[in-house]
Scaffold this motif. Structure first.
Motif, mmCIF file in Angstrom:
data_model
loop_
_atom_site.group_PDB
_atom_site.id
_atom_site.type_symbol
_atom_site.label_atom_id
_atom_site.label_comp_id
_atom_site.label_asym_id
_atom_site.label_seq_id
_atom_site.Cartn_x
_atom_site.Cartn_y
_atom_site.Cartn_z
ATOM 1 N N GLY A 263 58.950 58.517 11.234
ATOM 2 C CA GLY A 263 58.363 59.758 11.957
ATOM 3 C C GLY A 263 58.641 61.068 11.371
ATOM 4 N N PHE A 264 60.032 61.758 11.233
ATOM 5 C CA PHE A 264 60.378 62.284 10.871
ATOM 6 C C PHE A 264 60.708 62.361 8.905
ATOM 7 N N MET A 265 60.716 61.316 8.093
ATOM 8 C CA MET A 265 60.917 60.794 7.731
ATOM 9 C C MET A 265 59.830 59.750 7.226
ATOM 10 N N TYR A 266 59.778 59.798 5.600
ATOM 11 C CA TYR A 266 58.566 58.762 4.834
ATOM 12 C C TYR A 266 59.611 58.531 3.605
ATOM 13 N N ALA A 267 59.787 57.329 3.333
ATOM 14 C CA ALA A 267 60.236 56.961 2.570
ATOM 15 C C ALA A 267 59.493 55.186 2.284
ATOM 16 N N HIS A 268 59.583 54.917 0.565
ATOM 17 C CA HIS A 268 59.156 54.788 -0.347
ATOM 18 C C HIS A 268 60.016 54.310 -1.794
ATOM 19 N N GLY A 269 59.897 53.297 -2.614
ATOM 20 C CA GLY A 269 60.915 53.340 -3.610
ATOM 21 C C GLY A 269 60.272 52.113 -4.778
ATOM 22 N N PHE A 270 61.422 52.143 -5.903
ATOM 23 C CA PHE A 270 60.903 51.030 -6.818
ATOM 24 C C PHE A 270 61.884 51.126 -7.603
ATOM 25 N N GLU A 271 61.635 49.305 -7.964
ATOM 26 C CA GLU A 271 62.825 49.398 -9.375
ATOM 27 C C GLU A 271 62.235 49.672 -10.379
ATOM 28 N N ASP A 272 62.978 50.267 -11.067
ATOM 29 C CA ASP A 272 62.184 50.932 -12.695
ATOM 30 C C ASP A 272 63.026 49.292 -13.367
ATOM 31 N N LEU A 273 62.080 49.267 -15.242
ATOM 32 C CA LEU A 273 61.970 48.277 -15.834
ATOM 33 C C LEU A 273 63.835 47.603 -16.256
ATOM 34 N N ASP A 274 65.022 48.223 -15.927
ATOM 35 C CA ASP A 274 66.468 47.608 -16.076
ATOM 36 C C ASP A 274 66.806 46.874 -13.951
ATOM 37 N N GLY A 275 65.597 47.602 -13.152
ATOM 38 C CA GLY A 275 66.183 47.096 -11.877
ATOM 39 C C GLY A 275 66.991 47.981 -10.860
ATOM 40 N N HIS A 276 66.877 49.572 -11.464
ATOM 41 C CA HIS A 276 67.390 50.015 -11.043
ATOM 42 C C HIS A 276 66.717 50.707 -10.119
ATOM 43 N N VAL A 277 67.269 51.098 -9.008
ATOM 44 C CA VAL A 277 65.937 52.033 -7.568
ATOM 45 C C VAL A 277 66.178 52.942 -7.332
ATOM 46 N N TRP A 278 65.249 53.348 -7.054
ATOM 47 C CA TRP A 278 64.825 54.377 -6.884
ATOM 48 C C TRP A 278 64.264 54.853 -5.323
ATOM 49 N N GLU A 279 65.080 55.199 -4.680
ATOM 50 C CA GLU A 279 63.993 55.770 -3.647
ATOM 51 C C GLU A 279 63.853 57.413 -2.992
ATOM 52 N N LEU A 280 62.565 57.236 -2.446
ATOM 53 C CA LEU A 280 61.552 58.777 -2.616
ATOM 54 C C LEU A 280 61.555 58.343 -1.252
ATOM 55 N N VAL A 281 62.056 59.909 -0.959
ATOM 56 C CA VAL A 281 62.442 60.851 0.469
ATOM 57 C C VAL A 281 61.330 61.799 0.738
ATOM 58 N N TYR A 282 60.257 61.576 1.897
ATOM 59 C CA TYR A 282 59.423 62.914 2.491
ATOM 60 C C TYR A 282 60.562 63.140 4.187
ATOM 61 N N MET A 283 61.114 64.072 3.831
ATOM 62 C CA MET A 283 61.656 65.005 5.473
ATOM 63 C C MET A 283 60.448 65.460 5.736
ATOM 64 N N VAL A 284 59.870 65.379 7.146
ATOM 65 C CA VAL A 284 59.029 66.462 7.470
ATOM 66 C C VAL A 284 59.637 68.135 7.932
ATOM 67 N N PRO A 285 59.104 68.474 7.737
ATOM 68 C CA PRO A 285 60.445 69.964 8.495
ATOM 69 C C PRO A 285 60.657 70.457 9.692
ATOM 70 N N GLY A 286 61.278 70.718 9.762
ATOM 71 C CA GLY A 286 61.535 70.980 11.053
ATOM 72 C C GLY A 286 61.540 69.545 12.533
ATOM 73 N N GLU A 287 61.333 68.641 11.887
ATOM 74 C CA GLU A 287 61.169 66.887 12.552
ATOM 75 C C GLU A 287 62.568 66.843 12.686
ATOM 76 N N VAL A 288 63.131 66.851 11.289
ATOM 77 C CA VAL A 288 64.778 65.904 11.232
ATOM 78 C C VAL A 288 65.785 66.091 12.508
ATOM 79 N N PRO A 289 65.428 65.092 13.499
ATOM 80 C CA PRO A 289 66.796 64.961 14.253
ATOM 81 C C PRO A 289 68.352 65.806 13.975
ATOM 82 N N VAL A 290 68.518 66.273 15.638
ATOM 83 C CA VAL A 290 69.838 66.991 14.998
ATOM 84 C C VAL A 290 70.937 66.344 15.798
ATOM 85 N N VAL A 291 72.567 66.149 14.915
ATOM 86 C CA VAL A 291 73.018 64.967 15.845
ATOM 87 C C VAL A 291 74.016 66.025 16.775
#
Length: 135
Positions: A107-135
């Motif tokens: 909802g407030f965050m969308y994430a997906h990712g990939f592993e590069d040719l050497d197996g390193h994990v890259w997480e890509l994240v979009y945070m919806v402005p103004g919708e990140v929960p306040v703790v």
């Protein structure tokens, strides 16, 4: 004073790794790129040093992790929107990377990712402005 970050990653094949990341739209600083290492520009303050494994080993006395078998780090990058997340993953897959997980929509965050040719994990994240929960 602004800080810069240089993430160092061991790689197997310099030409293939550079071609992979160029296909994702990243550029390399030729001043700090040769057959042993390549300085990939992520932003004005973030760089990834792709270092051939033998050269990477000279910076540590510990064994170098094989990222295809063990996770040594998760690299997370913010994106401007969901489309950018999906586009980068699609380009990574086309260039030979893999997607180890399905997209995650919180909802407030969308994430997906990939592993590069050497197996390193890259997480890509979009945070919806103004919708990140306040703790």
């Amino acid at each position: 004073m602004p800080k810069q970050i240089f993430v160092n990653l061991p790689i197997s094949d310099m030409q293939k790794s550079q071609a992979f990341f160029k296909s994702l739209g990243f550029t390399f600083n030729p001043q700090f790129t040769n057959d042993q290492g390549a300085c990939m520009v992520v932003s004005d303050d973030i760089y990834v040093m792709l270092l051939v494994k033998d050269f990477f080993q000279t910076f540590t006395g510990k064994p170098v992790a094989d990222a295809t078998k063990t996770t040594e780090v998760l690299i997370a990058l913010s994106c401007d929107n969901r489309a950018e997340v999906d586009d980068l993953v699609a380009r990574a897959l086309t260039a030979g990377g893999t997607a180890p997980r399905q997209p995650q929509d919180h909802g407030f965050m969308y994430a997906h990712g990939f592993e590069d040719l050497d197996g390193h994990v890259w997480e890509l994240v979009y945070m919806v402005p103004g919708e990140v929960p306040v703790v």
